[in-house]
Design an enzyme around this catalytic site. Structure first.
Site, PDB file in Angstrom:
ATOM      1  N   ARG A 180      28.987  34.868  38.159  1.00  0.00           N
ATOM      2  CA  ARG A 180      30.199  34.204  38.383  1.00  0.00           C
ATOM      3  C   ARG A 180      30.291  33.766  39.914  1.00  0.00           C
ATOM      4  O   ARG A 180      31.075  32.984  40.511  1.00  0.00           O
ATOM      5  CB  ARG A 180      31.442  35.015  38.143  1.00  0.00           C
ATOM      6  CG  ARG A 180      31.674  35.484  36.775  1.00  0.00           C
ATOM      7  CD  ARG A 180      31.931  34.176  35.713  1.00  0.00           C
ATOM      8  NE  ARG A 180      32.088  34.741  34.395  1.00  0.00           N
ATOM      9  CZ  ARG A 180      31.076  34.891  33.450  1.00  0.00           C
ATOM     10  NH1 ARG A 180      29.971  34.402  33.928  1.00  0.00           N
ATOM     11  NH2 ARG A 180      31.457  35.258  32.246  1.00  0.00           N
ATOM     12  N   HIS A 226      23.605  38.789  26.205  1.00  0.00           N
ATOM     13  CA  HIS A 226      24.559  37.525  25.231  1.00  0.00           C
ATOM     14  C   HIS A 226      26.061  37.586  25.777  1.00  0.00           C
ATOM     15  O   HIS A 226      26.793  37.374  24.974  1.00  0.00           O
ATOM     16  CB  HIS A 226      24.626  38.099  23.769  1.00  0.00           C
ATOM     17  CG  HIS A 226      24.409  36.907  22.694  1.00  0.00           C
ATOM     18  ND1 HIS A 226      23.516  36.634  22.026  1.00  0.00           N
ATOM     19  CD2 HIS A 226      25.426  36.101  22.481  1.00  0.00           C
ATOM     20  CE1 HIS A 226      23.604  35.769  21.227  1.00  0.00           C
ATOM     21  NE2 HIS A 226      24.825  35.159  21.437  1.00  0.00           N
ATOM     22  N   TYR A 274      18.472  29.756  16.513  1.00  0.00           N
ATOM     23  CA  TYR A 274      18.602  30.931  15.792  1.00  0.00           C
ATOM     24  C   TYR A 274      17.817  30.886  14.459  1.00  0.00           C
ATOM     25  O   TYR A 274      17.868  30.222  13.870  1.00  0.00           O
ATOM     26  CB  TYR A 274      19.993  31.168  15.582  1.00  0.00           C
ATOM     27  CG  TYR A 274      21.048  31.632  16.375  1.00  0.00           C
ATOM     28  CD1 TYR A 274      20.878  32.801  16.964  1.00  0.00           C
ATOM     29  CD2 TYR A 274      22.160  30.992  16.916  1.00  0.00           C
ATOM     30  CE1 TYR A 274      21.786  33.474  17.970  1.00  0.00           C
ATOM     31  CE2 TYR A 274      22.914  31.668  17.895  1.00  0.00           C
ATOM     32  CZ  TYR A 274      22.765  32.664  18.207  1.00  0.00           C
ATOM     33  OH  TYR A 274      23.681  33.124  19.338  1.00  0.00           O
ATOM     34  N   SER A 290      22.599  24.676  21.638  1.00  0.00           N
ATOM     35  CA  SER A 290      22.402  25.918  20.907  1.00  0.00           C
ATOM     36  C   SER A 290      22.377  25.273  19.293  1.00  0.00           C
ATOM     37  O   SER A 290      22.756  24.153  19.137  1.00  0.00           O
ATOM     38  CB  SER A 290      24.203  26.490  20.795  1.00  0.00           C
ATOM     39  OG  SER A 290      24.055  27.308  19.586  1.00  0.00           O
ATOM     40  N   ARG A 348      33.270  41.744  17.056  1.00  0.00           N
ATOM     41  CA  ARG A 348      34.210  41.129  17.838  1.00  0.00           C
ATOM     42  C   ARG A 348      35.707  40.994  17.461  1.00  0.00           C
ATOM     43  O   ARG A 348      36.047  40.395  16.605  1.00  0.00           O
ATOM     44  CB  ARG A 348      33.654  39.526  18.060  1.00  0.00           C
ATOM     45  CG  ARG A 348      32.226  39.242  17.903  1.00  0.00           C
ATOM     46  CD  ARG A 348      31.839  38.835  19.138  1.00  0.00           C
ATOM     47  NE  ARG A 348      30.395  38.300  19.237  1.00  0.00           N
ATOM     48  CZ  ARG A 348      29.829  37.363  18.848  1.00  0.00           C
ATOM     49  NH1 ARG A 348      30.163  35.987  18.819  1.00  0.00           N
ATOM     50  NH2 ARG A 348      28.375  37.095  19.108  1.00  0.00           N
ATOM     51  N   PRO A 400      22.630  28.670  26.229  1.00  0.00           N
ATOM     52  CA  PRO A 400      22.907  27.902  25.050  1.00  0.00           C
ATOM     53  C   PRO A 400      24.321  28.446  24.510  1.00  0.00           C
ATOM     54  O   PRO A 400      24.309  29.660  24.400  1.00  0.00           O
ATOM     55  CB  PRO A 400      21.765  28.215  24.347  1.00  0.00           C
ATOM     56  CG  PRO A 400      21.273  29.749  24.990  1.00  0.00           C
ATOM     57  CD  PRO A 400      21.484  29.319  26.199  1.00  0.00           C
ATOM     58  N   ALA A 447      27.557  28.226  21.515  1.00  0.00           N
ATOM     59  CA  ALA A 447      27.836  27.505  20.343  1.00  0.00           C
ATOM     60  C   ALA A 447      29.295  26.647  20.265  1.00  0.00           C
ATOM     61  O   ALA A 447      29.927  26.912  21.154  1.00  0.00           O
ATOM     62  CB  ALA A 447      27.901  28.361  19.070  1.00  0.00           C
ATOM     63  N   LYS A 469      14.997  35.030  24.174  1.00  0.00           N
ATOM     64  CA  LYS A 469      16.144  35.300  24.594  1.00  0.00           C
ATOM     65  C   LYS A 469      16.730  36.647  24.247  1.00  0.00           C
ATOM     66  O   LYS A 469      16.898  36.615  23.068  1.00  0.00           O
ATOM     67  CB  LYS A 469      17.326  34.023  24.618  1.00  0.00           C
ATOM     68  CG  LYS A 469      18.418  34.495  25.076  1.00  0.00           C
ATOM     69  CD  LYS A 469      19.452  33.039  24.972  1.00  0.00           C
ATOM     70  CE  LYS A 469      20.968  33.325  25.661  1.00  0.00           C
ATOM     71  NZ  LYS A 469      21.696  33.883  24.831  1.00  0.00           N
ATOM     72  N   THR A 480      16.384  32.957  20.306  1.00  0.00           N
ATOM     73  CA  THR A 480      17.325  33.971  20.606  1.00  0.00           C
ATOM     74  C   THR A 480      17.165  35.074  19.413  1.00  0.00           C
ATOM     75  O   THR A 480      17.302  34.784  18.303  1.00  0.00           O
ATOM     76  CB  THR A 480      18.828  33.631  20.396  1.00  0.00           C
ATOM     77  OG1 THR A 480      18.959  32.545  21.440  1.00  0.00           O
ATOM     78  CG2 THR A 480      19.862  34.563  20.644  1.00  0.00           C
ATOM     79  N   ASP A 528      20.886  35.814  32.290  1.00  0.00           N
ATOM     80  CA  ASP A 528      22.113  35.536  32.292  1.00  0.00           C
ATOM     81  C   ASP A 528      23.017  36.662  32.157  1.00  0.00           C
ATOM     82  O   ASP A 528      22.244  37.912  31.578  1.00  0.00           O
ATOM     83  CB  ASP A 528      22.539  34.374  31.517  1.00  0.00           C
ATOM     84  CG  ASP A 528      22.483  34.552  30.021  1.00  0.00           C
ATOM     85  OD1 ASP A 528      22.694  35.848  29.361  1.00  0.00           O
ATOM     86  OD2 ASP A 528      22.480  33.664  29.233  1.00  0.00           O
ATOM     87  N   ARG A 568      29.944  31.220  29.832  1.00  0.00           N
ATOM     88  CA  ARG A 568      31.562  31.106  29.529  1.00  0.00           C
ATOM     89  C   ARG A 568      32.277  30.042  30.683  1.00  0.00           C
ATOM     90  O   ARG A 568      32.963  29.252  30.617  1.00  0.00           O
ATOM     91  CB  ARG A 568      32.346  32.164  29.683  1.00  0.00           C
ATOM     92  CG  ARG A 568      31.989  33.263  28.350  1.00  0.00           C
ATOM     93  CD  ARG A 568      32.871  34.492  28.461  1.00  0.00           C
ATOM     94  NE  ARG A 568      32.831  35.376  27.510  1.00  0.00           N
ATOM     95  CZ  ARG A 568      31.539  36.213  27.441  1.00  0.00           C
ATOM     96  NH1 ARG A 568      30.632  36.322  28.096  1.00  0.00           N
ATOM     97  NH2 ARG A 568      31.422  36.980  26.529  1.00  0.00           N
TER      98      ARG A 568
HETATM   99  C1  FNR Z   1      27.147  32.234  23.798  1.00  0.00           C
HETATM  100  N1  FNR Z   1      25.832  32.529  23.504  1.00  0.00           N
HETATM  101  C2  FNR Z   1      25.149  32.363  22.990  1.00  0.00           C
HETATM  102  N2  FNR Z   1      23.689  32.458  22.837  1.00  0.00           N
HETATM  103  C3  FNR Z   1      22.684  31.741  22.045  1.00  0.00           C
HETATM  104  O1  FNR Z   1      21.538  32.243  22.219  1.00  0.00           O
HETATM  105  N3  FNR Z   1      23.116  30.875  21.146  1.00  0.00           N
HETATM  106  C4  FNR Z   1      24.267  30.540  21.036  1.00  0.00           C
HETATM  107  O2  FNR Z   1      24.769  29.705  20.037  1.00  0.00           O
HETATM  108  C5  FNR Z   1      25.507  31.342  21.741  1.00  0.00           C
HETATM  109  N4  FNR Z   1      26.537  31.056  21.582  1.00  0.00           N
HETATM  110  C6  FNR Z   1      27.656  31.590  22.478  1.00  0.00           C
HETATM  111  C7  FNR Z   1      28.910  31.128  22.407  1.00  0.00           C
HETATM  112  C8  FNR Z   1      29.697  31.525  23.516  1.00  0.00           C
HETATM  113  C9  FNR Z   1      31.159  31.141  23.123  1.00  0.00           C
HETATM  114  C10 FNR Z   1      29.417  32.282  24.486  1.00  0.00           C
HETATM  115  C11 FNR Z   1      30.358  32.792  25.360  1.00  0.00           C
HETATM  116  C12 FNR Z   1      28.177  32.782  24.425  1.00  0.00           C
HETATM  117  C13 FNR Z   1      25.444  33.797  24.714  1.00  0.00           C
HETATM  118  C14 FNR Z   1      24.818  32.746  26.026  1.00  0.00           C
HETATM  119  O3  FNR Z   1      23.785  31.937  25.852  1.00  0.00           O
HETATM  120  C15 FNR Z   1      24.746  33.601  27.380  1.00  0.00           C
HETATM  121  O4  FNR Z   1      23.883  34.627  27.107  1.00  0.00           O
HETATM  122  C16 FNR Z   1      26.182  34.314  27.708  1.00  0.00           C
HETATM  123  O5  FNR Z   1      27.119  33.408  27.749  1.00  0.00           O
HETATM  124  C17 FNR Z   1      25.980  34.738  29.297  1.00  0.00           C
HETATM  125  O6  FNR Z   1      27.070  35.275  29.555  1.00  0.00           O
HETATM  126  P1  FNR Z   1      28.302  34.743  30.582  1.00  0.00           P
HETATM  127  O7  FNR Z   1      27.675  33.549  31.374  1.00  0.00           O
HETATM  128  O8  FNR Z   1      29.201  34.012  29.511  1.00  0.00           O
HETATM  129  O9  FNR Z   1      29.030  35.824  31.359  1.00  0.00           O
END
Ligand code: FNR
Length: 357
Positions: free
Chosen positions: A287, A252, A133, A109, A168, A80, A82, A228, A159, A283, A307
């Site tokens: 990659r 995350h 959330y 998300s 950030r 998920p 955003a 999560k 989550t 997760d 990503r």
């Molecule tokens: C996220 N992640 C995330 N998780 C969640 O539970 N709700 C959310 O809305 C979001 N939003 C979100 C936005 C962006 C831009 C990123 C990169 C990540 C976390 C996501 O679910 C996941 O845990 C990570 O992205 C996993 O890591 P990798 O695969 O990006 O390395």
């Protein structure tokens, strides 16, 4: 838009950077503080090795699996994430189409650019989960759970690792505010999230979450609730005790607690505590096909990516998303063949080596 050519998923970040505006790219690519945990997520996969099995007499490995009673053509799912409208005008709709094309599982998300129903419709019957959330406003929580159920969603991902947003730095440097509305937030009095920073968005979310909240949500919905953001055996046991139907091991993507371990480094211990009672999703940093293999062999039932899929979406819409999953699936099949594993169940039974290079 055409299917993009992919050499590997690691190169996609630089390509996506050329087309996603600076603020949005920083929000997507960045981690928290100095990105130590973000980087550790990648390095951790070197901590275990897959032993080649040459005389296993297998060919044509298969990726299909069945988790939470859902038949899937691949164990690799969409995490998920955003605001996918930052990456592409069609946002989550195109992600849903791309994931559906590979027979995978998509998680929406709470902070999606597209509504639950529209994303579900774009998936055209393909399995989807909805990520919640938790808000302080329980009417809001319940209404989202109701909408998800109505849209035919098959599971809820709750989550719990983002009660505040991680620090950030990219977002601060870029003074990042969401340029697009968040479709599910229209019910908040504060509005739809447009023109806000991530901190302001999270401020509407619950600032403290415990097992009782997990139980309240699990009691409310008849969908499986997967918790999560679990990185410790203790939290996994709390979640299961509170009625969780699944545990989602994740940090995350290195965006929350910087200084914490790589998600892969805690997976095995969490899996030992879970002991097969519920499925595990993993997760953070996946990659490579070998990363996915190692996660499955360390206790994961599904492996999610965030990503790389957003970058595929930015570069090629639904076709780009499809290409990302196909590429990782092909890499995983190559590793499966070389490791002598014909099925995902075989992968899960594989013992890895533990040599710290
Ligand atoms: C996220 N992640 C995330 N998780 C969640 O539970 N709700 C959310 O809305 C979001 N939003 C979100 C936005 C962006 C831009 C990123 C990169 C990540 C976390 C996501 O679910 C996941 O845990 C990570 O992205 C996993 O890591 P990798 O695969 O990006 O390395």
């Amino acid at each position: 838009e055409e299917k993009i050519n992919i050499l590997n998923l690691e190169e996609l970040e630089e390509r996506a950077k050329q087309i996603i505006p600076t603020g949005g790219f920083g929000y997507i690519a960045g981690g928290s503080e100095n990105n130590w945990t973000l980087k550790a997520n990648r390095q951790a996969f070197t901590h275990k090795q897959i032993v080649p099995r040459a005389l296993s007499n297998i060919e044509d490995p298969q990726l299909d699996t069945n988790v939470f009673g859902i038949p899937l053509k691949t164990p690799i799912m969409m995490a998920p994430t955003a605001a996918q409208g930052l990456a592409h005008s069609q946002g989550e709709k195109d992600t849903a189409k791309g994931v559906a094309a590979v027979g995978g599982l998509m998680a929406q998300s709470t902070y999606s650019s597209v509504s639950i129903a529209d994303t579900a419709a774009a998936g055209n019957g393909a399995p989807q989960f909805f990520q919640l959330y938790m808000s302080k406003d329980w009417d809001f929580n319940y209404s989202l759970l109701d909408e998800a159920k109505k849209a035919g969603v098959k599971g809820i991902i709750l989550t719990v690792d983002a009660t505040v947003d991680g620090y950030r730095e990219d977002d601060i440097k870029n003074n990042f505010q969401f340029p697009i509305p968040m479709a599910n937030l229209t019910k908040f009095s504060e509005g739809d999230g447009k023109g806000k920073g991530i901190g302001e968005i999270y401020a509407a979310a619950a600032q403290k979450i415990g097992p009782d909240d997990v139980k309240k949500i699990a009691d409310y919905t008849d969908l499986p609730v997967i918790v999560k953001g679990i990185e410790s055996p203790e939290d996994a046991l709390y979640a299961i005790g509170a009625g969780a139907a699944g545990v989602y091991v994740s940090n995350h993507g290195g965006r929350q607690l910087n200084g914490g371990p790589a998600s892969f480094d805690v997976l095995e211990d969490v899996a030992k505590a879970v002991n097969g009672r519920v499925p595990i999703i993993f997760d953070s940093g996946v990659r490579r096909g070998s990363d996915a293999f190692k996660a499955l062999a360390s206790g994961a039932d599904l492996v999610a990516m965030g990503r790389p899929v957003i970058y595929g979406l930015a570069l090629g819409g639904a076709e780009g998303v499809q290409a990302v999953f196909e590429h990782l699936g092909d890499e995983l099949k190559t590793i499966m063949q070389l490791a002598g594993t014909k099925t995902i169940d075989d992968v899960k039974k594989t013992d890895l080596l533990n040599i710290k290079y």
